[in-house]
Scaffold this motif. Sequence first.
Motif, PDB file in Angstrom:
ATOM      1  N   TYR A  74       0.836  -1.199   0.000  1.00 48.93           N
ATOM      2  CA  TYR A  74       0.000   0.000   0.000  1.00 48.93           C
ATOM      3  C   TYR A  74       0.874   1.253   0.000  1.00 48.93           C
ATOM      4  O   TYR A  74       0.560   2.251  -0.654  1.00 48.93           O
ATOM      5  N   GLY A  75       1.994   1.178   0.706  1.00 51.67           N
ATOM      6  CA  GLY A  75       2.943   2.294   0.679  1.00 51.67           C
ATOM      7  C   GLY A  75       3.486   2.538  -0.716  1.00 51.67           C
ATOM      8  O   GLY A  75       3.640   3.685  -1.151  1.00 51.67           O
ATOM      9  N   ALA A  76       3.748   1.456  -1.440  1.00 48.21           N
ATOM     10  CA  ALA A  76       4.237   1.591  -2.814  1.00 48.21           C
ATOM     11  C   ALA A  76       3.191   2.248  -3.706  1.00 48.21           C
ATOM     12  O   ALA A  76       3.516   3.066  -4.576  1.00 48.21           O
ATOM     13  N   VAL A  77       1.945   1.892  -3.499  1.00 48.20           N
ATOM     14  CA  VAL A  77       0.850   2.492  -4.277  1.00 48.20           C
ATOM     15  C   VAL A  77       0.764   3.999  -4.016  1.00 48.20           C
ATOM     16  O   VAL A  77       0.633   4.801  -4.946  1.00 48.20           O
ATOM     17  N   LEU A  78       0.844   4.380  -2.743  1.00 47.62           N
ATOM     18  CA  LEU A  78       0.786   5.804  -2.401  1.00 47.62           C
ATOM     19  C   LEU A  78       1.962   6.571  -3.009  1.00 47.62           C
ATOM     20  O   LEU A  78       1.801   7.680  -3.529  1.00 47.62           O
ATOM     21  N   LEU A  79       3.148   5.964  -2.925  1.00 54.64           N
ATOM     22  CA  LEU A  79       4.332   6.619  -3.480  1.00 54.64           C
ATOM     23  C   LEU A  79       4.198   6.790  -4.994  1.00 54.64           C
ATOM     24  O   LEU A  79       4.544   7.848  -5.543  1.00 54.64           O
ATOM     25  N   ASN A 105       1.470   7.073  -6.768  1.00 52.30           N
ATOM     26  CA  ASN A 105       0.498   8.136  -7.052  1.00 52.30           C
ATOM     27  C   ASN A 105       1.065   9.517  -6.724  1.00 52.30           C
ATOM     28  O   ASN A 105       0.765  10.507  -7.417  1.00 52.30           O
ATOM     29  N   LEU A 106       1.878   9.602  -5.675  1.00 52.68           N
ATOM     30  CA  LEU A 106       2.530  10.871  -5.350  1.00 52.68           C
ATOM     31  C   LEU A 106       3.463  11.297  -6.483  1.00 52.68           C
ATOM     32  O   LEU A 106       3.486  12.466  -6.892  1.00 52.68           O
ATOM     33  N   LEU A 112      -3.195  17.294  -5.322  1.00 54.30           N
ATOM     34  CA  LEU A 112      -2.968  15.848  -5.216  1.00 54.30           C
ATOM     35  C   LEU A 112      -1.642  15.551  -4.530  1.00 54.30           C
ATOM     36  O   LEU A 112      -1.532  14.593  -3.760  1.00 54.30           O
ATOM     37  N   VAL A 113      -0.631  16.375  -4.820  1.00 53.17           N
ATOM     38  CA  VAL A 113       0.663  16.191  -4.156  1.00 53.17           C
ATOM     39  C   VAL A 113       0.483  16.287  -2.645  1.00 53.17           C
ATOM     40  O   VAL A 113       0.973  15.448  -1.881  1.00 53.17           O
ATOM     41  N   ALA A 114      -0.230  17.297  -2.187  1.00 48.37           N
ATOM     42  CA  ALA A 114      -0.455  17.474  -0.752  1.00 48.37           C
ATOM     43  C   ALA A 114      -1.244  16.306  -0.170  1.00 48.37           C
ATOM     44  O   ALA A 114      -0.959  15.821   0.934  1.00 48.37           O
ATOM     45  N   THR A 115      -2.264  15.840  -0.915  1.00 46.57           N
ATOM     46  CA  THR A 115      -3.087  14.716  -0.442  1.00 46.57           C
ATOM     47  C   THR A 115      -2.247  13.470  -0.256  1.00 46.57           C
ATOM     48  O   THR A 115      -2.306  12.802   0.796  1.00 46.57           O
ATOM     49  N   TYR A 116      -1.410  13.146  -1.265  1.00 44.87           N
ATOM     50  CA  TYR A 116      -0.635  11.908  -1.176  1.00 44.87           C
ATOM     51  C   TYR A 116       0.540  12.031  -0.222  1.00 44.87           C
ATOM     52  O   TYR A 116       0.962  11.034   0.379  1.00 44.87           O
ATOM     53  N   GLU A 117       1.077  13.215  -0.052  1.00 45.40           N
ATOM     54  CA  GLU A 117       2.114  13.400   0.965  1.00 45.40           C
ATOM     55  C   GLU A 117       1.533  13.144   2.355  1.00 45.40           C
ATOM     56  O   GLU A 117       2.174  12.501   3.203  1.00 45.40           O
ATOM     57  N   GLU A 118       0.322  13.634   2.587  1.00 47.06           N
ATOM     58  CA  GLU A 118      -0.333  13.417   3.882  1.00 47.06           C
ATOM     59  C   GLU A 118      -0.643  11.936   4.095  1.00 47.06           C
ATOM     60  O   GLU A 118      -0.380  11.393   5.179  1.00 47.06           O
ATOM     61  N   ARG A 119      -1.179  11.275   3.068  1.00 47.41           N
ATOM     62  CA  ARG A 119      -1.529   9.861   3.199  1.00 47.41           C
ATOM     63  C   ARG A 119      -0.279   8.993   3.361  1.00 47.41           C
ATOM     64  O   ARG A 119      -0.274   8.013   4.105  1.00 47.41           O
ATOM     65  N   LEU A 120       0.798   9.380   2.692  1.00 50.17           N
ATOM     66  CA  LEU A 120       2.053   8.635   2.818  1.00 50.17           C
ATOM     67  C   LEU A 120       2.624   8.790   4.212  1.00 50.17           C
ATOM     68  O   LEU A 120       3.161   7.822   4.807  1.00 50.17           O
ATOM     69  N   SER A 121       2.494  10.001   4.775  1.00 48.78           N
ATOM     70  CA  SER A 121       2.965  10.235   6.135  1.00 48.78           C
ATOM     71  C   SER A 121       2.167   9.407   7.143  1.00 48.78           C
ATOM     72  O   SER A 121       2.722   8.793   8.062  1.00 48.78           O
ATOM     73  N   GLU A 122       0.842   9.349   6.928  1.00 52.98           N
ATOM     74  CA  GLU A 122      -0.006   8.548   7.811  1.00 52.98           C
ATOM     75  C   GLU A 122       0.347   7.059   7.692  1.00 52.98           C
ATOM     76  O   GLU A 122       0.404   6.344   8.690  1.00 52.98           O
TER      77      GLU A 122
END
Length: 217
Positions: free
Chosen positions: A185-190, A192-193, A204-214
């Motif tokens: 799942y981390g790979a998927v988020l990365l 998309n980022l 979208l950059v901000a959204t995926y940076e936040e989700r990756l951090s979580e």
Amino acid sequence: FEERQVPSNRIDDRLKRDEIQLIAALKTAGEDGIIGGISGPSLQRFPSSIYWNGLAEWGIRHFPGSQNQYHRWLDHFYVRRKGRLWPENGESIAAGPDANWDPNLPDRPSSFPQEVDLNLTREEAEYLRERLLLSCPKSLLATIVDRCRPADDLGFVWQHPQLASFPETQQSWISHARNFSEAMYGAVLLYNLMLAEISGNEALVATYEERLSEWWE
């Protein structure tokens, strides 16, 4: 098809026709996630071929070969079946060593395949439960069917409320599956980022940076 003695040179066309009809009937019944629900007649791989191996694993299919081999075998099978009669009364040995399917299969609905849905009758449910427990007793699905109460709204098997009662081996499988799932799942988020950064979409950059951090936390 066996009951009607459909010959080997016609079985492919008859099967495809009925499977297309079955897909349409399931859509009409409002069933979701149907194989071929979007493609319809243009579907390249039909459900019968996808489930072929599973039918053997569960002891429903007895014929040992591939689907194509089964289709070619049918003409020979009809000849053999016609010759296999009990000498005492002339009755056919329908469930003898050459039977291609489990003789205990529940009868198909009279409306099949024109009108059908995926709701099981009690007889069908009990039959599938028995086949699963006899043929695949060590599987995770067998554990859930045999030991567990129904559980709704679970996204993953590791959220099951009775997980602690599963066999230790299966708990280990599930632990590895969870680790793998969460890592991927981390790979998927990365991924998309990275796409968001390439496209220059700051939201979208901000959204995926936040989700990756979580995810990382």
